[in-house]
Motif scaffolding. Structure first.
Motif, short mmCIF file in Angstrom:
data_model
loop_
_atom_site.label_atom_id
_atom_site.label_comp_id
_atom_site.label_asym_id
_atom_site.label_seq_id
_atom_site.Cartn_x
_atom_site.Cartn_y
_atom_site.Cartn_z
N VAL A 1 0.85 -1.20 0.00
CA VAL A 1 0.00 0.00 0.00
C VAL A 1 0.88 1.24 0.00
O VAL A 1 0.64 2.20 -0.75
N ARG A 2 1.91 1.21 0.83
CA ARG A 2 2.77 2.39 0.94
C ARG A 2 3.48 2.69 -0.37
O ARG A 2 3.70 3.85 -0.74
N ALA A 3 3.84 1.63 -1.11
CA ALA A 3 4.54 1.84 -2.39
C ALA A 3 3.68 2.60 -3.38
O ALA A 3 4.17 3.41 -4.16
N GLU A 4 2.37 2.34 -3.35
CA GLU A 4 1.51 2.99 -4.33
C GLU A 4 0.80 4.23 -3.77
O GLU A 4 0.45 5.14 -4.52
N PHE A 5 0.58 4.24 -2.47
CA PHE A 5 -0.13 5.37 -1.83
C PHE A 5 0.76 5.89 -0.69
O PHE A 5 0.50 5.60 0.49
N PRO A 6 1.77 6.68 -1.01
CA PRO A 6 2.78 7.04 0.00
C PRO A 6 2.23 7.83 1.18
O PRO A 6 2.81 7.77 2.27
N ILE A 7 1.15 8.58 0.99
CA ILE A 7 0.70 9.42 2.11
C ILE A 7 -0.66 8.99 2.66
O ILE A 7 -1.21 9.65 3.54
#
Lengths: 149, 243
Positions: free
Chosen positions: B177-183
């Protein structure tokens, strides 16, 4: 040995390398399959796990591997001790014999040594050694709940 | 009639008698009795959150212990779980807040995790605060979750872990998730994180809540922060409109 003593020993385990944890995770399904093959071939299996408990045993092996995989990546001594005690309580209550634990854990060591690289096996073995040498403590600490069930 | 187990009771607001009756009704698969006891609790003015935490959750933990000690079968455990899930659906109309805050949360149980009632309760807490909660249930495949996040663009993602052994999967999902939606802020919780949850809060956009009370405070704080931020951002506009 009480829970606190177990915790101290669990806290003294060496850190597990990220490479070893990744190798265990990559091999997990194969490790479980090999372990099940060894255990299901035992002629004394019903005595070890109780009649009708073969599927529950295989569930335990699957869960064990996922648990260890998580533990190797994000180690927590309290999680280790409390989970092992819960597993001993629950599976003993369901008819698993005391001799199942050394049989299963020794089979794990055999499988790990055969299927992991020497560095990964060396990194992970202390955890399985910890499981094996503390079986008497796990049994003693779960005797009361099993007897009272 | 199932023999009542003697176990500690958690709530001071809900009587021991109600606890005991509810547990027996669950074990007996008595849906009508469970619903009647639920109505009785809510009519007495006890908040829904207390009903969830001190009656439903407490009873399900007791049921889990009864299975572990081999006093009930897996089938009876599943029967009780299904009953509670049905009760949550029946309570839902009382949960949803009339005012909507136009914020979205997507909530799922970690891939491989078969427990989903906690995630459903989490959704209801957000609905109580006027959020739109998208409840995805158990065993959510990571790639499908990412697909839904792209479609829904939520304000928050919630991931539930009931059993510790799925922790590594949770960590992989967080990475994905973090890789695609960093914030995108991510909320994690569940019984499986009881001992390690705080140590997983590795950045400002990952939040851990230990229980429903903590979650309720978290949502209230979030709403308050959002209102404050809105006030701050609108101030310049007011000033610009002045003489």
């Amino acid at each position: 040995m009480n829970r606190q003593d177990l915790l101290e020993t669990a806290r003294a385990l060496p850190a597990f390398s990220a490479a070893a944890a990744q190798e265990y995770a990559d091999q997990r399904e194969l490790l479980v399959a090999s372990l099940n093959q060894i255990m299901l071939q035992r002629v004394d299996l019903d005595q070890l796990v109780g009649a009708g408990n073969h599927a529950m045993m295989q569930d335990n092996h699957h869960n064990h591997a996922r648990f260890v995989e998580s533990l190797l990546r994000h180690y927590d001594a309290e999680v280790l001790v409390d989970t092992v005690l819960w597993v001993f309580r629950a599976y003993r209550a369901h008819g698993f014999h005391l001799s199942y634990w050394p049989a299963q854990l020794n089979a794990w060591v055999t499988v790990l040594e055969r299927q992991l690289s020497p560095p990964a096996f060396a990194a992970i073995y202390p955890l399985y050694h910890w499981f094996i040498v503390h079986i008497p403590a796990f049994v003693a600490l779960t005797d009361a709940s099993v007897d009272g069930a | 009639m199932t023999t009542l187990p003697s176990m500690p009771l958690a709530s001071t607001l809900i009587s021991a008698r109600t606890h005991a009756d509810f547990l027996v009704a669950l074990l007996d698969g008595d849906r009508s009795r469970c619903l009647a006891l639920t109505e009785q609790v809510l009519r007495s003015g006890i908040p829904v959150l207390t009903l969830y935490q001190d009656l439903y959750q407490s009873a399900l933990y007791q049921i889990g212990e009864l299975w572990a000690s081999n006093r009930i079968s897996v089938a009876r455990e599943h029967l009780a779980t299904a009953l509670v899930e049905g009760l949550l659906n029946q309570v839902y109309p009382r949960v949803i807040a009339p005012h909507r805050v136009h914020r979205r949360i997507v909530v799922a149980s970690v891939e491989g995790e078969l427990h989903q009632i906690g995630a459903k309760m989490v959704c209801d807490v957000f609905e109580m605060h006027g959020w739109d909660a998208f409840y995805l249930g158990a065993d959510m495949p990571t790639c499908e979750l990412l697909h839904l996040l792209r479609e829904q663009c939520p304000d928050l993602l919630g991931l539930s872990l009931s059993v510790y052994l799925h922790l590594n999967t949770l960590l992989h999902m967080l990475d994905a998730v973090r890789a695609e939606f960093p914030i995108l802020p991510i909320l994690i919780g569940g019984q499986g994180l009881r001992q390690v949850g705080p140590s997983l809060v590795l950045g400002p956009a990952v939040h851990y809540v230990a229980d429903l009370d903590a979650l309720n405070r978290f949502v209230a704080d979030w709403d308050q922060t959002a209102v404050s931020a809105l006030t701050v951002t609108t101030l310049p506009t007011i000033q610009e409109a002045g003489p």
